[in-house]
Design an enzyme around this catalytic site. Structure first.
Site, PDB file in Angstrom:
ATOM      1  N   SER A 129       0.801  -1.270   0.221  1.00  0.00           N
ATOM      2  CA  SER A 129      -0.199   0.223  -0.119  1.00  0.00           C
ATOM      3  C   SER A 129       0.937   1.342   0.023  1.00  0.00           C
ATOM      4  O   SER A 129       1.505   1.476  -0.963  1.00  0.00           O
ATOM      5  CB  SER A 129      -1.119  -0.177   1.122  1.00  0.00           C
ATOM      6  OG  SER A 129      -1.895   1.012   1.234  1.00  0.00           O
ATOM      7  N   ASP A 158      -2.289   6.265  -3.482  1.00  0.00           N
ATOM      8  CA  ASP A 158      -1.234   5.515  -3.064  1.00  0.00           C
ATOM      9  C   ASP A 158      -0.514   4.273  -3.950  1.00  0.00           C
ATOM     10  O   ASP A 158      -1.295   4.276  -4.951  1.00  0.00           O
ATOM     11  CB  ASP A 158      -1.390   5.129  -1.468  1.00  0.00           C
ATOM     12  CG  ASP A 158      -2.407   4.089  -1.580  1.00  0.00           C
ATOM     13  OD1 ASP A 158      -3.120   3.850  -2.366  1.00  0.00           O
ATOM     14  OD2 ASP A 158      -2.782   3.251  -0.325  1.00  0.00           O
ATOM     15  N   ASP A 183      -1.195   1.164  -4.173  1.00  0.00           N
ATOM     16  CA  ASP A 183      -2.003   0.345  -4.780  1.00  0.00           C
ATOM     17  C   ASP A 183      -3.332   0.739  -4.914  1.00  0.00           C
ATOM     18  O   ASP A 183      -4.125   0.105  -5.249  1.00  0.00           O
ATOM     19  CB  ASP A 183      -1.937  -0.867  -3.731  1.00  0.00           C
ATOM     20  CG  ASP A 183      -2.678  -0.600  -2.341  1.00  0.00           C
ATOM     21  OD1 ASP A 183      -2.837   0.639  -2.087  1.00  0.00           O
ATOM     22  OD2 ASP A 183      -3.366  -1.446  -1.905  1.00  0.00           O
ATOM     23  N   ASP A 232      -5.733   2.100  -3.189  1.00  0.00           N
ATOM     24  CA  ASP A 232      -6.938   1.834  -2.595  1.00  0.00           C
ATOM     25  C   ASP A 232      -7.332   3.217  -1.890  1.00  0.00           C
ATOM     26  O   ASP A 232      -8.510   3.016  -0.949  1.00  0.00           O
ATOM     27  CB  ASP A 232      -6.922   0.554  -1.518  1.00  0.00           C
ATOM     28  CG  ASP A 232      -5.950   0.521  -0.586  1.00  0.00           C
ATOM     29  OD1 ASP A 232      -5.034   1.709  -0.591  1.00  0.00           O
ATOM     30  OD2 ASP A 232      -5.885  -0.204   0.312  1.00  0.00           O
TER      31      ASP A 232
END
Length: 447
Positions: free
Chosen positions: A100, A239, A241, A243
């Site tokens: 992340s 960010d 990833d 999400d």
């Protein structure tokens, strides 16, 4: 041996904490548990751009195929895409390799069930137990061994799904997008251009060495600069990833998750689509967010910190929107996890539909000053404040004094001998004094 699974899967420094051997074992145990060992598993595997992704994907895939799994490799792609594609491809599970917003040396492995939801604690415990107890699992041979296939259309499948989450297009909007050199690099530039926006890009190549380095949702400074320099309507920062999302308004001001949730919740209510007239957020969301919702007649339910707890409350109560101040926002009518791309689309769409600039929309909420002070307390006494009558009485007195325009939050640290004392309110000097005196009282009473 410490617990493998944290609040968001297994995470650690790649090749040190999270080794290829552990990734292999997670693949074997995960595939077995998620299919109850009853049939040949079908598993979607995605990753972000960090350089350890290839190593861990190879090891994870070896583990999955060693118990007979059919692996669908979807390449560098956002975490929420894996959740969606797991459902679309009717797979038994999805696995995302990502850490992340963490620095490049970290990586993680996160599982989704067949419906695209993160695993509950009890399922993670079963996977962990197989690994820790070295429980022997079936090892098929010959045609029983699994295979790996690359699905080259996965990005297009996800982009078309994303387009379906808003009405209309984004023609006439000038948007700066910071992809953090991460997973959104493979989606966001195509998505927003196809929707007709004029797009200025930053960090829009999946370069593993640069992921999250002075860019993305945790470092929006460059995005703020680019929005002002280009006279853009809005800036979007994902960010690693994708999400989560943090936005920047046309004046260069950061618009955090609280503001984004407030804007979207008010819009959903106007359209009659705010289920049960409620938003779910964590205890860390600002009191200004709570007041803004109250002024609109919208209820707020607070949970522990962590998007998994937000999701649990949303599914339990049938709510349509929830999230965190950090920009993890879940639109449960659209996807089963926080999705930065969906959040970005909703925000841009609301701005275009309403004819309002993002700064005007964000004015629906005022962020109240916040003071955080650490009280030093022995680990074994960190929760004793709950039983101390004088401390409880003082908290009640402080909140009564603020008359609904402030709050006190006490949170024991999970890792250090500290109790965190947070006070929010209109007057910074006043709440600073309140926080200082309360922290001193806690230290005096609990030591």
């Amino acid at each position: 041996m410490a617990r493998l699974f944290g609040t968001d899967g297994v995470r650690g420094i790649a090749n040190y904490d999270l080794t290829p051997q552990l990734a292999f074992e997670l693949g074997r145990a995960g595939a077995y548990v998620l299919t109850h060992g009853t049939h040949r598993p079908k598993v979607v595997v995605g990753k972000d751009s960090r350089i350890s992704g290839d190593m861990l994907e190879c090891a994870l895939t070896a583990g999955l195929t060693s118990v007979g799994a059919e692996v669908i490799s979807v390449g560098i792609i956002p975490t929420p895409a894996v959740a969606y594609l797991t459902r679309l491809y009717q797979a038994d599970a999805g696995v995302m390799i990502s850490a992340s917003h963490n620095p490049v040396e970290y990586n993680g492995i996160k599982f989704f069930d067949k419906d695209g939801y993160k695993l509950p604690d009890e399922v993670e415990d079963r996977i962990e137990n197989i690994i820790k107890e070295k429980i022997e699992l079936p090892s098929p041979i010959g045609t029983g061994i699994g295979t790996r296939k690359e699905y080259t259309n996965s990005h297009r499948d996800y982009i078309e799904f994303l387009k379906s989450t808003i009405d209309g297009d984004l023609k006439g909007m000038k948007i700066v997008i910071d992809c953090a050199y991460g997973a959104s690099s493979t989606i966001a530039p195509i998505l927003f251009k196809e929707l007709g926006a004029e797009v200025i890009l930053h960090g829009a190549e999946p370069i593993g060495e640069k992921i999250n380095v002075n860019c993305g949702s945790t470092h929006p400074e460059k995005l703020q600069q680019l929005v002002i320099e280009n006279g853009a309507d809005i800036g979007l920062a994902f960010d690693g990833d994708a999400d989560r999302l943090i936005a920047v308004d046309e004046k260069g001001n950061v618009v955090d998750g609280d503001h984004i949730m407030a804007i979207c919740a008010i819009d959903l209510k106007k359209k009659g689509r705010l289920k049960n007239n409620t938003v779910v957020a964590t205890v860390m969301s600002n009191i200004g967010f709570e007041i803004a919702l109250k002024e609109q007649g919208i209820n707020l339910i607070r949970t522990k910190v962590g998007d998994r707890y937000v999701l649990e409350e949303m599914t339990k109560g049938g709510y349509s929107i929830g999230g965190e101040q950090s920009g993890h926002i879940i639109f449960l009518d659209d996807n089963t996890t926080g999705d930065g791309e969906i959040t970005a689309l909703k925000l841009c769409s609301i701005s275009k539909e309403s004819g309002k600039k993002l700064s005007e929309l964000a004015a629906c909420m005022i962020t109240y000053p916040q003071v955080l002070i650490n009280a030093k307390v022995k680990n074994e006494l960190k929760n004793a404040y709950l039983e101390d009558e004088e401390i409880k009485r003082e908290i009640e007195n402080l909140e009564r004094e603020m008359r609904g325009e402030g709050r006190v939050l006490i949170r024991p640290s999970g890792t250090e001998p500290l109790v965190r004392v947070m006070v929010e309110g209109k007057d910074y000097d006043k709440i600073s004094q309140m926080a200082k005196e309360l922290a001193e009282l806690i230290e005096r009473k609990l030591n």
